[in-house]
Design a protein around this motif. Structure first.
Motif, PDB file in Angstrom:
ATOM      1  N   ASP A   1       0.825  -1.200   0.000  1.00 38.62           N
ATOM      2  CA  ASP A   1       0.000   0.000   0.000  1.00 38.62           C
ATOM      3  C   ASP A   1       0.869   1.265   0.000  1.00 38.62           C
ATOM      4  O   ASP A   1       0.730   2.162   0.834  1.00 38.62           O
ATOM      5  CB  ASP A   1      -0.945  -0.002   1.207  1.00 38.62           C
ATOM      6  CG  ASP A   1      -2.033   1.058   1.088  1.00 38.62           C
ATOM      7  OD1 ASP A   1      -2.380   1.444  -0.047  1.00 38.62           O
ATOM      8  OD2 ASP A   1      -2.504   1.525   2.144  1.00 38.62           O
ATOM      9  N   VAL A   2       1.770   1.328  -0.966  1.00 46.90           N
ATOM     10  CA  VAL A   2       2.718   2.432  -1.091  1.00 46.90           C
ATOM     11  C   VAL A   2       2.040   3.623  -1.754  1.00 46.90           C
ATOM     12  O   VAL A   2       1.320   3.472  -2.737  1.00 46.90           O
ATOM     13  CB  VAL A   2       3.948   1.978  -1.922  1.00 46.90           C
ATOM     14  CG1 VAL A   2       4.844   3.149  -2.279  1.00 46.90           C
ATOM     15  CG2 VAL A   2       4.721   0.906  -1.171  1.00 46.90           C
ATOM     16  N   GLU A   3       2.293   4.807  -1.209  1.00 47.18           N
ATOM     17  CA  GLU A   3       1.716   6.029  -1.761  1.00 47.18           C
ATOM     18  C   GLU A   3       2.756   7.004  -2.288  1.00 47.18           C
ATOM     19  O   GLU A   3       2.399   8.025  -2.869  1.00 47.18           O
ATOM     20  CB  GLU A   3       0.845   6.707  -0.708  1.00 47.18           C
ATOM     21  CG  GLU A   3      -0.366   5.863  -0.363  1.00 47.18           C
ATOM     22  CD  GLU A   3      -1.349   6.590   0.534  1.00 47.18           C
ATOM     23  OE1 GLU A   3      -1.223   7.813   0.727  1.00 47.18           O
ATOM     24  OE2 GLU A   3      -2.250   5.920   1.042  1.00 47.18           O
ATOM     25  N   LYS A   4       4.041   6.705  -2.081  1.00 50.10           N
ATOM     26  CA  LYS A   4       5.110   7.603  -2.512  1.00 50.10           C
ATOM     27  C   LYS A   4       6.385   6.778  -2.656  1.00 50.10           C
ATOM     28  O   LYS A   4       6.554   5.785  -1.946  1.00 50.10           O
ATOM     29  CB  LYS A   4       5.299   8.682  -1.455  1.00 50.10           C
ATOM     30  CG  LYS A   4       6.200   9.810  -1.832  1.00 50.10           C
ATOM     31  CD  LYS A   4       6.388  10.793  -0.688  1.00 50.10           C
ATOM     32  CE  LYS A   4       5.104  11.426  -0.244  1.00 50.10           C
ATOM     33  NZ  LYS A   4       5.280  12.491   0.754  1.00 50.10           N
ATOM     34  N   ILE A   5       7.270   7.204  -3.567  1.00 47.79           N
ATOM     35  CA  ILE A   5       8.528   6.484  -3.793  1.00 47.79           C
ATOM     36  C   ILE A   5       9.697   7.446  -3.642  1.00 47.79           C
ATOM     37  O   ILE A   5       9.684   8.553  -4.205  1.00 47.79           O
ATOM     38  CB  ILE A   5       8.561   5.847  -5.202  1.00 47.79           C
ATOM     39  CG1 ILE A   5       7.417   4.840  -5.348  1.00 47.79           C
ATOM     40  CG2 ILE A   5       9.911   5.182  -5.466  1.00 47.79           C
ATOM     41  CD1 ILE A   5       7.225   4.326  -6.763  1.00 47.79           C
ATOM     42  N   VAL A   6      10.700   7.025  -2.888  1.00 46.28           N
ATOM     43  CA  VAL A   6      11.943   7.775  -2.752  1.00 46.28           C
ATOM     44  C   VAL A   6      13.018   6.981  -3.485  1.00 46.28           C
ATOM     45  O   VAL A   6      13.244   5.808  -3.187  1.00 46.28           O
ATOM     46  CB  VAL A   6      12.340   7.958  -1.272  1.00 46.28           C
ATOM     47  CG1 VAL A   6      13.692   8.651  -1.150  1.00 46.28           C
ATOM     48  CG2 VAL A   6      11.271   8.733  -0.532  1.00 46.28           C
ATOM     49  N   THR A   7      13.645   7.628  -4.441  1.00 50.17           N
ATOM     50  CA  THR A   7      14.676   6.978  -5.238  1.00 50.17           C
ATOM     51  C   THR A   7      16.010   7.657  -4.971  1.00 50.17           C
ATOM     52  O   THR A   7      16.093   8.893  -4.976  1.00 50.17           O
ATOM     53  CB  THR A   7      14.347   7.087  -6.742  1.00 50.17           C
ATOM     54  OG1 THR A   7      13.086   6.454  -6.973  1.00 50.17           O
ATOM     55  CG2 THR A   7      15.391   6.409  -7.600  1.00 50.17           C
ATOM     56  N   GLY A   8      17.027   6.856  -4.754  1.00 50.67           N
ATOM     57  CA  GLY A   8      18.355   7.411  -4.554  1.00 50.67           C
ATOM     58  C   GLY A   8      18.855   8.084  -5.817  1.00 50.67           C
ATOM     59  O   GLY A   8      18.667   7.571  -6.913  1.00 50.67           O
ATOM     60  N   LEU A   9      19.474   9.251  -5.661  1.00 55.08           N
ATOM     61  CA  LEU A   9      20.058   9.970  -6.783  1.00 55.08           C
ATOM     62  C   LEU A   9      21.574   9.944  -6.603  1.00 55.08           C
ATOM     63  O   LEU A   9      22.108  10.544  -5.666  1.00 55.08           O
ATOM     64  CB  LEU A   9      19.536  11.408  -6.841  1.00 55.08           C
ATOM     65  CG  LEU A   9      19.875  12.195  -8.094  1.00 55.08           C
ATOM     66  CD1 LEU A   9      19.233  11.549  -9.332  1.00 55.08           C
ATOM     67  CD2 LEU A   9      19.403  13.634  -7.966  1.00 55.08           C
ATOM     68  N   PRO A  10      22.285   9.248  -7.500  1.00 55.75           N
ATOM     69  CA  PRO A  10      23.735   9.058  -7.343  1.00 55.75           C
ATOM     70  C   PRO A  10      24.556  10.258  -7.821  1.00 55.75           C
ATOM     71  O   PRO A  10      25.215  10.215  -8.852  1.00 55.75           O
ATOM     72  CB  PRO A  10      24.005   7.815  -8.187  1.00 55.75           C
ATOM     73  CG  PRO A  10      22.968   7.873  -9.270  1.00 55.75           C
ATOM     74  CD  PRO A  10      21.752   8.491  -8.627  1.00 55.75           C
ATOM     75  N   LEU A  11      24.505  11.330  -7.050  1.00 59.75           N
ATOM     76  CA  LEU A  11      25.280  12.524  -7.387  1.00 59.75           C
ATOM     77  C   LEU A  11      26.776  12.226  -7.292  1.00 59.75           C
ATOM     78  O   LEU A  11      27.198  11.378  -6.495  1.00 59.75           O
ATOM     79  CB  LEU A  11      24.938  13.661  -6.419  1.00 59.75           C
ATOM     80  CG  LEU A  11      23.505  14.167  -6.459  1.00 59.75           C
ATOM     81  CD1 LEU A  11      23.229  15.061  -5.250  1.00 59.75           C
ATOM     82  CD2 LEU A  11      23.239  14.917  -7.754  1.00 59.75           C
ATOM     83  N   ASN A  12      27.548  12.937  -8.095  1.00 56.01           N
ATOM     84  CA  ASN A  12      29.005  12.842  -7.980  1.00 56.01           C
ATOM     85  C   ASN A  12      29.432  13.530  -6.686  1.00 56.01           C
ATOM     86  O   ASN A  12      28.685  14.337  -6.120  1.00 56.01           O
ATOM     87  CB  ASN A  12      29.680  13.510  -9.181  1.00 56.01           C
ATOM     88  CG  ASN A  12      29.409  12.771 -10.479  1.00 56.01           C
ATOM     89  OD1 ASN A  12      29.223  11.560 -10.499  1.00 56.01           O
ATOM     90  ND2 ASN A  12      29.379  13.509 -11.569  1.00 56.01           N
ATOM     91  N   MET A  13      30.633  13.257  -6.236  1.00 58.93           N
ATOM     92  CA  MET A  13      31.096  13.838  -4.984  1.00 58.93           C
ATOM     93  C   MET A  13      31.182  15.363  -5.055  1.00 58.93           C
ATOM     94  O   MET A  13      31.115  16.028  -4.032  1.00 58.93           O
ATOM     95  CB  MET A  13      32.449  13.240  -4.575  1.00 58.93           C
ATOM     96  CG  MET A  13      32.363  11.755  -4.205  1.00 58.93           C
ATOM     97  SD  MET A  13      31.071  11.363  -3.004  1.00 58.93           S
ATOM     98  CE  MET A  13      31.789  12.030  -1.520  1.00 58.93           C
ATOM     99  N   ASP A  14      31.280  15.926  -6.267  1.00 63.74           N
ATOM    100  CA  ASP A  14      31.301  17.387  -6.428  1.00 63.74           C
ATOM    101  C   ASP A  14      29.889  17.967  -6.551  1.00 63.74           C
ATOM    102  O   ASP A  14      29.716  19.115  -6.933  1.00 63.74           O
ATOM    103  CB  ASP A  14      32.161  17.796  -7.617  1.00 63.74           C
ATOM    104  CG  ASP A  14      31.628  17.283  -8.950  1.00 63.74           C
ATOM    105  OD1 ASP A  14      30.568  16.621  -8.980  1.00 63.74           O
ATOM    106  OD2 ASP A  14      32.291  17.537  -9.976  1.00 63.74           O
TER     107      ASP A  14
END
Length: 143
Positions: free
Chosen positions: A54-67
């Motif tokens: 019963d998921v209502e929202k999704i959080v996805t990791g964003l693989p930003l560079n270290m800079d």
């Protein structure tokens, strides 16, 4: 309501789910695929989990560079999330995921998980760390 956390990778997607009170994230599974561009079954499995929990929202990791800049991995993640959002109709939120895979590996090592077994757990642990970071930020908690 629950929130799903995802750690999107070339051949795997780690999945985590929040508790109903939106306080904690638990690792659920790692969805595997043979090739990076074969996503149909991955989307289908995520949709099954959305219904099951019963998921209502999704959080996805964003693989930003270290800079703090976005590279190819961010572009691929955004494309994946855009398609997932269209398919599910759910809001997709991006959460900085820098170093979560390394941190997940450290947790598994500290927990005594043998090196050859860590691969089976690392993505879903990383997904739970991504989701927990989001949950903590929305309640004002700090690490």
């Amino acid at each position: 309501m629950r929130i799903m956390g995802l750690d999107y990778g070339d051949k795997t997607v780690g999945v985590a789910i929040s508790d109903e009170m939106l306080l904690t994230a638990q690792p659920v599974e790692t969805i595997k695929r043979e090739r990076a561009n074969k996503l149909r079954q991955t989307y289908a499995r995520i949709e099954e989990l959305i219904i099951e929990y019963d998921v209502e929202k999704i959080v996805t990791g964003l693989p930003l560079n270290m800079d703090n800049k976005e590279g190819l991995r961010c572009q691929l993640t955004r494309e994946f999330a855009e398609t997932l959002g269209r398919r599910t109709g759910l809001e997709i939120i991006f959460q900085d995921e820098r170093l979560t895979t390394s941190a997940a590996g450290a947790v598994l090592e500290e927990g005594g998980v043998r090196k050859e077994k860590r691969k089976a757990y690392i993505d879903k642990i990383a997904a739970s760390m991504i989701l927990q970071g989001y949950l903590d930020a929305r309640t004002g908690k700090s690490n």
